[in-house]
Design an enzyme around this catalytic site. Sequence first.
Site, PDB file in Angstrom:
ATOM      1  CG  HIS A 152      -2.009  -0.988   1.242  1.00 57.95           C
ATOM      2  ND1 HIS A 152      -2.547  -1.646  -0.284  1.00 57.95           N
ATOM      3  CD2 HIS A 152      -2.942  -1.744   2.129  1.00 57.95           C
ATOM      4  CE1 HIS A 152      -3.718  -2.332   0.105  1.00 57.95           C
ATOM      5  NE2 HIS A 152      -3.682  -2.492   1.384  1.00 57.95           N
ATOM      6  CG  HIS A 179      -7.894  -0.024   2.869  1.00 57.45           C
ATOM      7  ND1 HIS A 179      -8.411  -0.808   3.635  1.00 57.45           N
ATOM      8  CD2 HIS A 179      -6.844  -0.790   2.062  1.00 57.45           C
ATOM      9  CE1 HIS A 179      -7.802  -2.110   3.654  1.00 57.45           C
ATOM     10  NE2 HIS A 179      -6.803  -2.079   2.700  1.00 57.45           N
ATOM     11  CG  ASP A 233      -6.423 -10.059   1.051  1.00 58.05           C
ATOM     12  OD1 ASP A 233      -6.813  -9.032   0.558  1.00 58.05           O
ATOM     13  OD2 ASP A 233      -5.321  -9.896   2.042  1.00 58.05           O
ATOM     14  CD  GLU A 236      -8.722  -2.811  -0.548  1.00 63.63           C
ATOM     15  OE1 GLU A 236      -7.370  -2.811  -0.864  1.00 63.63           O
ATOM     16  OE2 GLU A 236      -8.849  -3.743   0.457  1.00 63.63           O
TER      17      GLU A 236
HETATM   18  C1  BGC Z   1      -4.912  -6.078   1.644  1.00 62.87           C
HETATM   19  C2  BGC Z   1      -4.793  -7.142   2.786  1.00 62.87           C
HETATM   20  C3  BGC Z   1      -4.227  -6.129   3.740  1.00 62.87           C
HETATM   21  C4  BGC Z   1      -5.166  -5.128   4.189  1.00 62.87           C
HETATM   22  C5  BGC Z   1      -4.808  -4.100   5.007  1.00 62.87           C
HETATM   23  C6  BGC Z   1      -5.850  -5.136   1.862  1.00 62.87           C
HETATM   24  O1  BGC Z   1      -5.926  -4.302   0.864  1.00 62.87           O
HETATM   25  O2  BGC Z   1      -5.460  -6.988   0.384  1.00 62.87           O
HETATM   26  O3  BGC Z   1      -3.975  -8.294   2.570  1.00 62.87           O
HETATM   27  O4  BGC Z   1      -4.047  -6.738   5.035  1.00 62.87           O
HETATM   28  O5  BGC Z   1      -5.422  -4.445   2.924  1.00 62.87           O
HETATM   29  O6  BGC Z   1      -3.530  -3.658   4.924  1.00 62.87           O
END
Ligand code: BGC
Length: 355
Positions: free
Chosen positions: A113, A187, A259, A320
């Site tokens: 991220h 997010h 996920d 997302e």
């Molecule tokens: C990811 C997860 C992560 C979460 C929080 C999501 O976008 O795919 O693997 O744990 O974000 O960071």
Amino acid sequence: MQPVLTSKKFGNTPKGDEIQLFTFSIPGQIEVSVMNYGATWTHLLIPDRNGKLEDVVLGFDTLDGYLQKDYLEHYCYIGSTIGRIAGRITDNRFHLEGKTYELPANLNGIHLHGGMEGWDKKVWESEPFETNNSVGVTFYYQSKAGEENYPGTIDIWVTYTLDETGRLEISYKASSDEKTIINPTNHAYFNLTGDFSKTIEGHGFFVDAGKYLPMNQNSLPTGEIASVGGTPFDFRNLKTISEPIHREHSQLEIAGGIDHCFVLNQPEDCAVLYDPESGRKLKLSTTEPGIQVYTGNYLGNNFEGKNGLTYGKRTAICLETQHFPDSCNHPEFPSILLMPEEIFQSRTQFVFSAE
Ligand code: BGC
């Protein structure tokens, strides 16, 4: 009804920047708040079928909540704008124009991220606006060449707009002075019950996706674009999340739930989240080719959120909208390249109702 825009101070960062909270509302119908720290979506109040307004996105009551150590240590990115690149990157590197770019690892040896200090931790400039049928705010940030080792200086604008019908849009616009890559997202964590002591397992979920991206043990796409048919990832009809998520399937074991990136068939009303208890429903449309669906598997009651409540596993679901994760290492995926003469644009719209 024409929405109303207000703003107030939400807190100060340790460096002394004053953070503003902007609220857009249509009385009795919707109230949305966003702040210029991380261009973050902090609140969403919508009515249940009896008209009871409740907050349905995770977050914190004050800026300090977003800055607390216990929260930051768990990499949850609640409501944040994620950039430059959403998700993980294989071997923390990518190649562009004959050069290899090594990216800093921020979580368990992986670049996630945006890295050590992604766009979620930046103070953005804000420009609130009103038109004759909407209100909103545009957040602006300049990400300099070399930030987190990425090439090119990117100018990025994220705009939240609430229109007179109660529809919320998040739009992105970006340009770069050099060839680079970009894949931002939002997010937000949704729990339509409005009660964060409950999980989202009772929610119905629909996503218009015939394919999804299987992951390897590091939660990175294997490169396969697999059919959802006969797997727990088939949400082509509205389905209660609790049923598929507890099935035995190697892909569910990797992340302790969903996920995964779903490959959208088309943009309009391509995902629906529905809470049968309250009747609240969210419908999403997006210009992006995928949705990373994350069922809050790693939430673990580690920090205090709104009203002092801690957020446990599956308290919420993230939708997302984005290009596919790790696209910079998969030439077969839709491109996330941004050329200097190009404008990057992306739009996601949310429509809320109660039935
Ligand atoms: C990811 C997860 C992560 C979460 C929080 C999501 O976008 O795919 O693997 O744990 O974000 O960071």
